[in-house]
Scaffold this motif. Structure first.
Motif, PDB file in Angstrom:
ATOM      1  N   LEU A   1      46.696  13.561  -1.790  1.00 38.50           N
ATOM      2  CA  LEU A   1      47.926  13.386  -1.055  1.00 38.50           C
ATOM      3  C   LEU A   1      47.564  13.529   0.431  1.00 38.50           C
ATOM      4  O   LEU A   1      48.138  12.715   1.346  1.00 38.50           O
ATOM      5  N   PHE A   2      46.484  14.032   0.656  1.00 41.11           N
ATOM      6  CA  PHE A   2      46.260  14.035   2.204  1.00 41.11           C
ATOM      7  C   PHE A   2      45.719  12.776   2.781  1.00 41.11           C
ATOM      8  O   PHE A   2      46.377  12.090   3.773  1.00 41.11           O
ATOM      9  N   PHE A   3      45.035  12.026   1.829  1.00 36.51           N
ATOM     10  CA  PHE A   3      44.615  10.574   2.294  1.00 36.51           C
ATOM     11  C   PHE A   3      45.828   9.754   2.176  1.00 36.51           C
ATOM     12  O   PHE A   3      45.970   8.904   2.978  1.00 36.51           O
ATOM     13  N   SER A   4      46.684   9.645   1.006  1.00 34.94           N
ATOM     14  CA  SER A   4      48.097   8.961   1.288  1.00 34.94           C
ATOM     15  C   SER A   4      49.028   9.108   2.425  1.00 34.94           C
ATOM     16  O   SER A   4      49.473   8.023   3.075  1.00 34.94           O
ATOM     17  N   LEU A   5      48.893  10.539   2.803  1.00 32.60           N
ATOM     18  CA  LEU A   5      49.816  10.821   3.695  1.00 32.60           C
ATOM     19  C   LEU A   5      49.296  10.382   5.179  1.00 32.60           C
ATOM     20  O   LEU A   5      49.917  10.098   6.158  1.00 32.60           O
ATOM     21  N   PHE A   6      48.063  10.495   5.222  1.00 27.87           N
ATOM     22  CA  PHE A   6      47.296  10.229   6.654  1.00 27.87           C
ATOM     23  C   PHE A   6      47.308   8.910   6.793  1.00 27.87           C
ATOM     24  O   PHE A   6      47.695   8.432   7.983  1.00 27.87           O
TER      25      PHE A   6
ATOM     26  N   LEU B   1      53.113  19.899   0.897  1.00 22.41           N
ATOM     27  CA  LEU B   1      53.439  20.528   2.078  1.00 22.41           C
ATOM     28  C   LEU B   1      52.449  20.681   2.872  1.00 22.41           C
ATOM     29  O   LEU B   1      52.093  20.202   4.320  1.00 22.41           O
ATOM     30  N   PHE B   2      51.224  21.515   2.335  1.00 19.04           N
ATOM     31  CA  PHE B   2      50.033  21.599   3.073  1.00 19.04           C
ATOM     32  C   PHE B   2      49.262  20.369   3.271  1.00 19.04           C
ATOM     33  O   PHE B   2      48.900  20.197   4.506  1.00 19.04           O
ATOM     34  N   ALA B   3      49.371  19.367   2.355  1.00 16.69           N
ATOM     35  CA  ALA B   3      48.563  18.005   2.747  1.00 16.69           C
ATOM     36  C   ALA B   3      49.407  17.470   3.932  1.00 16.69           C
ATOM     37  O   ALA B   3      48.754  16.792   4.574  1.00 16.69           O
ATOM     38  N   SER B   4      50.737  17.239   4.133  1.00 22.06           N
ATOM     39  CA  SER B   4      51.487  16.983   4.922  1.00 22.06           C
ATOM     40  C   SER B   4      50.980  17.507   6.532  1.00 22.06           C
ATOM     41  O   SER B   4      51.052  16.680   7.143  1.00 22.06           O
ATOM     42  N   VAL B   5      51.056  18.800   6.357  1.00 19.45           N
ATOM     43  CA  VAL B   5      50.690  19.560   7.759  1.00 19.45           C
ATOM     44  C   VAL B   5      49.322  19.380   7.951  1.00 19.45           C
ATOM     45  O   VAL B   5      49.088  19.011   9.238  1.00 19.45           O
ATOM     46  N   PHE B   6      48.324  19.142   7.097  1.00 17.23           N
ATOM     47  CA  PHE B   6      47.108  18.971   7.507  1.00 17.23           C
ATOM     48  C   PHE B   6      46.849  17.537   7.772  1.00 17.23           C
ATOM     49  O   PHE B   6      46.020  17.278   8.712  1.00 17.23           O
ATOM     50  N   SER B   7      47.280  16.591   7.241  1.00 15.13           N
ATOM     51  CA  SER B   7      47.089  15.191   7.524  1.00 15.13           C
ATOM     52  C   SER B   7      47.940  14.744   8.806  1.00 15.13           C
ATOM     53  O   SER B   7      47.206  14.007   9.684  1.00 15.13           O
ATOM     54  N   PHE B   8      49.071  15.327   9.169  1.00 20.12           N
ATOM     55  CA  PHE B   8      49.682  15.422  10.575  1.00 20.12           C
ATOM     56  C   PHE B   8      48.630  15.936  11.549  1.00 20.12           C
ATOM     57  O   PHE B   8      48.661  15.319  12.507  1.00 20.12           O
ATOM     58  N   SER B   9      48.274  16.982  11.359  1.00 19.75           N
ATOM     59  CA  SER B   9      47.304  17.629  12.331  1.00 19.75           C
ATOM     60  C   SER B   9      46.143  16.581  12.847  1.00 19.75           C
ATOM     61  O   SER B   9      45.640  16.514  13.854  1.00 19.75           O
TER      62      SER B   9
ATOM     63  N   LEU C   1      59.180  12.020   7.536  1.00 17.86           N
ATOM     64  CA  LEU C   1      59.146  10.861   6.773  1.00 17.86           C
ATOM     65  C   LEU C   1      57.905  11.065   5.627  1.00 17.86           C
ATOM     66  O   LEU C   1      58.047  10.948   4.601  1.00 17.86           O
ATOM     67  N   THR C   2      56.726  11.332   6.213  1.00 13.54           N
ATOM     68  CA  THR C   2      55.575  11.474   5.586  1.00 13.54           C
ATOM     69  C   THR C   2      55.795  12.491   4.485  1.00 13.54           C
ATOM     70  O   THR C   2      55.387  12.579   3.375  1.00 13.54           O
ATOM     71  N   SER C   3      56.138  13.739   5.001  1.00  9.40           N
ATOM     72  CA  SER C   3      56.298  15.085   4.262  1.00  9.40           C
ATOM     73  C   SER C   3      57.238  14.606   2.915  1.00  9.40           C
ATOM     74  O   SER C   3      56.918  15.159   1.763  1.00  9.40           O
ATOM     75  N   SER C   4      58.378  13.924   3.500  1.00 10.55           N
ATOM     76  CA  SER C   4      59.408  13.701   2.189  1.00 10.55           C
ATOM     77  C   SER C   4      58.496  12.748   1.273  1.00 10.55           C
ATOM     78  O   SER C   4      58.982  12.910  -0.071  1.00 10.55           O
ATOM     79  N   PHE C   5      58.035  11.855   1.665  1.00  8.70           N
ATOM     80  CA  PHE C   5      57.268  10.908   0.900  1.00  8.70           C
ATOM     81  C   PHE C   5      56.269  11.594   0.043  1.00  8.70           C
ATOM     82  O   PHE C   5      56.133  11.223  -1.305  1.00  8.70           O
ATOM     83  N   GLY C   6      55.531  12.664   0.583  1.00  2.00           N
ATOM     84  CA  GLY C   6      54.376  13.367  -0.288  1.00  2.00           C
ATOM     85  C   GLY C   6      54.998  14.226  -1.255  1.00  2.00           C
ATOM     86  O   GLY C   6      54.607  14.232  -2.441  1.00  2.00           O
ATOM     87  N   ILE C   7      56.247  14.748  -0.606  1.00  2.00           N
ATOM     88  CA  ILE C   7      56.880  15.890  -1.789  1.00  2.00           C
ATOM     89  C   ILE C   7      57.518  14.946  -2.965  1.00  2.00           C
ATOM     90  O   ILE C   7      57.393  15.459  -3.989  1.00  2.00           O
ATOM     91  N   ALA C   8      58.109  13.927  -2.670  1.00  2.00           N
ATOM     92  CA  ALA C   8      58.657  12.948  -3.648  1.00  2.00           C
ATOM     93  C   ALA C   8      57.708  12.531  -4.624  1.00  2.00           C
ATOM     94  O   ALA C   8      58.035  12.668  -5.775  1.00  2.00           O
ATOM     95  N   LEU C   9      56.617  12.191  -4.154  1.00  2.00           N
ATOM     96  CA  LEU C   9      55.456  11.733  -4.888  1.00  2.00           C
ATOM     97  C   LEU C   9      55.051  12.954  -5.907  1.00  2.00           C
ATOM     98  O   LEU C   9      54.838  12.656  -7.200  1.00  2.00           O
ATOM     99  N   SER C  10      54.836  14.024  -5.238  1.00  2.00           N
ATOM    100  CA  SER C  10      54.250  15.151  -6.031  1.00  2.00           C
ATOM    101  C   SER C  10      55.304  15.210  -7.195  1.00  2.00           C
ATOM    102  O   SER C  10      54.957  15.858  -8.155  1.00  2.00           O
TER     103      SER C  10
END
Length: 296
Positions: free
Chosen positions: A22-27, A219-227, A275-284
């Motif tokens: 998830l981190f790789f995809s959202l990054f 959610l954690f992957a989104s926050v970490f990739s965004f950071s 947008l990235t968080s929504s994409f990650g949550i939807a995938l998960s």
């Protein structure tokens, strides 16, 4: 949260694998969205500049200039035309060199050529307009940054296609990997799921802990990739500042809303995060739903 932590303890490697995917995809999604908006902003900026400037001979009669202006305006390919007279050109020169009196003493109004600043309705019309102007004998020079504009249009078009293709690839790849990992984690609770089914538990009740875990991981992957993406973006900010020197702002339009892309704007960055968080949550959620369907 307690159930989420217990689930991670039971299958730490599988949870880590889901997080990293998830981190790789959202990054990558973050930088694709930012790059697409950035180049759209540059293209929009260029489209608001005088795209073609035609400089006439200094002693050209204004009626001849207006005749060319009217012919261009009636072609249906021009958005607007601005006429700059010799007097206006001289005033512009004086403002640009107000701190250098020597340069002002050496020139007079008569040496400045009148000009037309032309904005086309679509970039594809620019070469045709430039060719028309070059055929006019009373025009000394036609400024048209054809190569820069064409390259930018090509790059933006390629980036759009690559982005859509890559999003499709990320969707399939991430969903497939997450489903495989979720299958393994659910298999560890196979007997528990069967028991709950025999006791009459609903499908949603059985899925609920898995969906919670999927939500928190995304959610954690989104926050970490965004950071991490922000750290990289701010690291390269000085380079971008020097590269974009002279450009005050770049804007990106989405659903009739305008967002500042440059200088770095937190509203736009938070929009990408959403947008990235929504994409990650939807995938998960999708992967978890597909994985649990086998046992329900």
């Amino acid at each position: 949260m307690r159930d989420f932590l217990i689930s991670i303890k039971r299958a730490p490697f599988q949870s880590a694998a889901s997080f990293l995917v998830l981190f790789f995809s959202l990054f990558l999604t973050f930088f694709l969205l930012f790059s697409l908006a950035f180049f759209e902003g540059i293209l929009g900026y260029l489209e608001t500049r005088p795209q073609i400037i035609a400089y006439f001979q200094p002693k050209t009669n204004e009626n001849e200039i207006f005749k060319i202006r009217d012919e261009l305006a009636s072609s249906g390919k021009v958005l607007s035309i601005k006429y700059i007279s010799q007097k206006e050109a001289f005033e512009i020169y004086k403002k640009m060199n107000k701190d250098n009196p020597l340069l002002l003493e050496m020139v007079s109004q008569e040496i400045f050529p009148p000009s037309l600043e032309i904005y086309a309705k679509k970039p594809m019309f620019l070469p045709e307009i430039a060719e028309y102007l070059k055929r006019q004998t009373i025009i000394d020079e036609v400024q048209f940054q054809k190569d820069i504009l064409e390259r930018l249009l090509t790059l933006t078009s390629i980036l759009r296609k690559v982005s859509f293709s890559f999003f499709g690839y990320l969707f399939l790849m991430t969903t497939t990997v997450l489903v495989a990992i979720a299958h393994f984690k659910i298999a560890l609770k196979k007997e528990e799921i069967e028991l709950l089914s025999l006791l009459g538990a609903s499908s949603f009740y059985i899925r609920k802990p898995f969906l919670k875990e999927a939500f928190f991981l995304a959610l954690f992957a989104s926050v970490f990739s965004f950071s991490v993406a922000l750290l990289i973006l701010f690291y390269f900010q000085p380079f971008l500042n020097s590269y974009l020197q002279g450009i005050t702002s770049l804007t990106f339009n989405l659903f009739n809303l305008s967002f500042n892309v440059w200088p770095i704007n937190w509203v736009f960055l938070l929009l990408i995060f959403f947008l990235t968080s929504s994409f990650g949550i939807a995938l998960s959620f999708l992967a978890t739903f597909l994985a649990t369907s086998k046992y329900l």
